[in-house]
Scaffold this active site. Structure first.
Site, PDB file in Angstrom:
ATOM      1  CB  ALA A  72     -25.204  17.277  32.996  1.00 50.22           C
ATOM      2  CB  THR A  73     -22.006  14.067  36.353  1.00 54.94           C
ATOM      3  OG1 THR A  73     -21.446  15.382  36.473  1.00 54.94           O
ATOM      4  CG2 THR A  73     -20.908  13.027  36.516  1.00 54.94           C
ATOM      5  CD  GLN A 180     -21.951  25.721  30.813  1.00 60.32           C
ATOM      6  OE1 GLN A 180     -22.350  26.884  30.733  1.00 60.32           O
ATOM      7  NE2 GLN A 180     -21.576  25.187  31.969  1.00 60.32           N
ATOM      8  CB  SER A 200     -27.050  20.131  34.261  1.00 66.35           C
ATOM      9  OG  SER A 200     -26.954  20.370  35.647  1.00 66.35           O
ATOM     10  N   GLY A 201     -30.057  20.571  35.574  1.00 64.24           N
ATOM     11  CA  GLY A 201     -30.995  21.525  36.172  1.00 64.24           C
ATOM     12  C   GLY A 201     -30.327  22.800  36.667  1.00 64.24           C
ATOM     13  CG  HIS A 202     -26.456  22.773  38.945  1.00 64.55           C
ATOM     14  ND1 HIS A 202     -25.293  23.500  39.043  1.00 64.55           N
ATOM     15  CD2 HIS A 202     -26.085  21.540  38.530  1.00 64.55           C
ATOM     16  CE1 HIS A 202     -24.272  22.724  38.725  1.00 64.55           C
ATOM     17  NE2 HIS A 202     -24.729  21.532  38.392  1.00 64.55           N
ATOM     18  CB  THR A 238     -38.094   6.469  44.396  1.00 64.86           C
ATOM     19  OG1 THR A 238     -38.409   5.125  44.787  1.00 64.86           O
ATOM     20  CG2 THR A 238     -39.304   7.368  44.599  1.00 64.86           C
ATOM     21  CB  CYS A 324     -12.963  20.860  38.002  1.00 67.19           C
ATOM     22  SG  CYS A 324     -14.689  20.680  37.602  1.00 67.19           S
TER      23      CYS A 324
HETATM   24  C1  PLP Z   1     -21.953  21.451  34.822  1.00 67.08           C
HETATM   25  C2  PLP Z   1     -21.684  20.623  33.629  1.00 67.08           C
HETATM   26  C3  PLP Z   1     -21.819  19.220  33.664  1.00 67.08           C
HETATM   27  C4  PLP Z   1     -22.153  18.479  34.922  1.00 67.08           C
HETATM   28  O1  PLP Z   1     -23.477  18.684  35.317  1.00 67.08           O
HETATM   29  P1  PLP Z   1     -23.949  18.269  36.781  1.00 67.08           P
HETATM   30  O2  PLP Z   1     -25.447  18.400  36.699  1.00 67.08           O
HETATM   31  O3  PLP Z   1     -23.320  19.234  37.708  1.00 67.08           O
HETATM   32  O4  PLP Z   1     -23.521  16.864  37.016  1.00 67.08           O
HETATM   33  C5  PLP Z   1     -21.579  18.521  32.504  1.00 67.08           C
HETATM   34  N1  PLP Z   1     -21.248  19.140  31.372  1.00 67.08           N
HETATM   35  C6  PLP Z   1     -21.105  20.475  31.290  1.00 67.08           C
HETATM   36  C7  PLP Z   1     -20.728  21.100  29.995  1.00 67.08           C
HETATM   37  C8  PLP Z   1     -21.314  21.263  32.410  1.00 67.08           C
HETATM   38  O5  PLP Z   1     -21.153  22.581  32.338  1.00 67.08           O
END
Ligand code: PLP
Length: 385
Positions: A72-73, A180, A200-202, A238, A324
């Site tokens: 997501a970054t 979120q 974001s996947g994780h 890729t 962070c």
């Molecule tokens: C975790 C998070 C991100 C960043 O996602 P990554 O996949 O870790 O780069 C961005 N925005 C929000 C609101 C998040 O919670």
């Protein structure tokens, strides 16, 4: 018992079914999805396209509106810089909020150095952006509005639908960081009137290092990464096939379990909140009492440093503020933006409940919170109960 994981806003464990789905693409199906002259490549290409379909389905988008990224970054960077550079002849003004994730805030700070103007909207004491503030901030120069769907620290659900309506009315591109929210609350890109949406996947029981950006059909973006022209030349490189397959599977599962899971997590969260507020004096819930995602609770305990409390709760993996800000020991900028005094903001912890958590774990947390808050307050020269 091992340490109980209650930090699901920071990251989630991989769902076992996601791992199973990914494994073949780390082993025998190692083909390059662009090498479709043979079976290896074709199998990988099919897997990527099937995953794209699954991601699209979860947010009610079209398959061709999904671009895979490294997380997501990157999605946030691509959305914001991509629009800024593509539409800089139309205007140079961006509207966002003061409680966005750093991936949005620092991208906006960078663009300010490049000559763009950014308005950082305030929030109320619950962490809500006022749609009227958005309307008032719009100028002839405004090219982009970026407001998150759900705040990662306090779980507040922003009025995205209303802001989307304003953006559409004024013909301004609207991006939402939905990391979120997607997979936790109903997310429909059509109803929300968003043009860009980051995933974001994780954060949804998928792997780290993979994400997606929804890009409304017809919207032009300048790419950040140039190369072989993958992902419709918007994101060269890729494809991370196992990661993409994992993200697709995670989205599919989220679509299936979301309703039930939300019900369970809301019950557990409410039980925790009610116990804390009624049984621990001088405690407060940060964020909105109702407009919040199911698994999130964020508390402040007057006179108790969040860091000390978390260290004393050894059976639990919790966070103070965002992951962070934890490292820097600064009071959370989100809580400060909500008008929470610095002394109280320092005393906050975030409980991020998720798929694996049980009622017994909640009961244990309530018990340990009560004991440890009381113990730390006894030792604190600052607290006079
Ligand atoms: C975790 C998070 C991100 C960043 O996602 P990554 O996949 O870790 O780069 C961005 N925005 C929000 C609101 C998040 O919670």
């Amino acid at each position: 018992m091992g340490v109980i994981y209650m930090d699901h806003n920071a990251t989630t464990p991989l769902d076992p079914a996601v791992l199973e789905a990914m494994l073949p693409y780390l082993k025998e199906h190692f083909g390059n999805p662009s090498s479709t002259t043979h079976e290896y490549g074709k199998v990988a290409r099919e897997a990527v396209e099937e995953a794209r379909e699954k991601v699209a389905r979860l947010i009610k988008a079209r398959r061709e509106e999904i671009i895979f990224t490294s997380g997501a970054t990157e999605s946030d960077n691509l959305a914001i810089k991509g629009v800024a550079y593509a539409y800089k002849d139309k205007g140079n003004h961006i509207i966002t909020s003061s409680i966005e994730h750093k991936a949005v805030l620092n991208t906006c700070h960078f663009l300010e150095e490049e000559g763009f103007k950014v308005t950082y909207l305030p929030v109320d004491r619950y962490g809500l952006v006022d749609p009227d503030d958005v309307k008032r901030a719009i100028t002839k120069e405004t090219i982009l509005i970026s407001i998150m769907q759900v705040n990662s620290e306090v779980g507040t659900i922003e009025p995205i639908e209303e802001i989307g309506r304003i953006a559409k009315e004024k013909g301004i591109i609207f991006h939402t960081d939905a990391v979120q929210g997607v997979g936790k609350i109903e997310t429909d890109v059509g109803r929300l009137n968003v043009d860009l949406l980051s995933i974001s996947g994780h954060k949804i029981y998928g792997p780290k290092g993979v994400g997606a950006l929804y890009i409304r059909k017809g919207l032009k973006l300048i790419p950040l990464i140039h190369g072989g022209g993958q992902e419709r030349s918007i994101r060269s490189g890729t494809e991370n096939v196992p990661g993409i397959v994992g993200l697709g599977k995670a989205c599919e599962i989220a679509g299936e379990v979301m309703e039930k899971e939300a019900e369970k997590l809301t019950y557990l969260r409410n039980k925790l909140v009610e116990a804390v507020l009624s049984e621990i004096p001088d405690s407060q819930l940060n964020g909105h009492p109702e407009r919040r995602v199911p698994g999130n609770a964020n508390f402040s305990f007057r006179g108790v440093e969040g860091e000390s409390l978390i260290l004393s709760l050894k059976d639990f993996a919790l966070s103070s503020g965002s992951a962070c800000t934890s490292a820097s020991l600064k009071a959370s900028y989100v809580l400060l933006a909500m008008g929470i005094p610095e002394a109280i903001a320092h005393c906050s912890i975030r409980v991020g409940l998720g798929r694996g958590n049980t009622e017994e774990q909640i009961d244990l947390l309530i018990k340990e919170l009560k004991e440890n808050v009381a113990r730390l307050r006894k030792m604190s020269p600052l607290y006079e109960g």
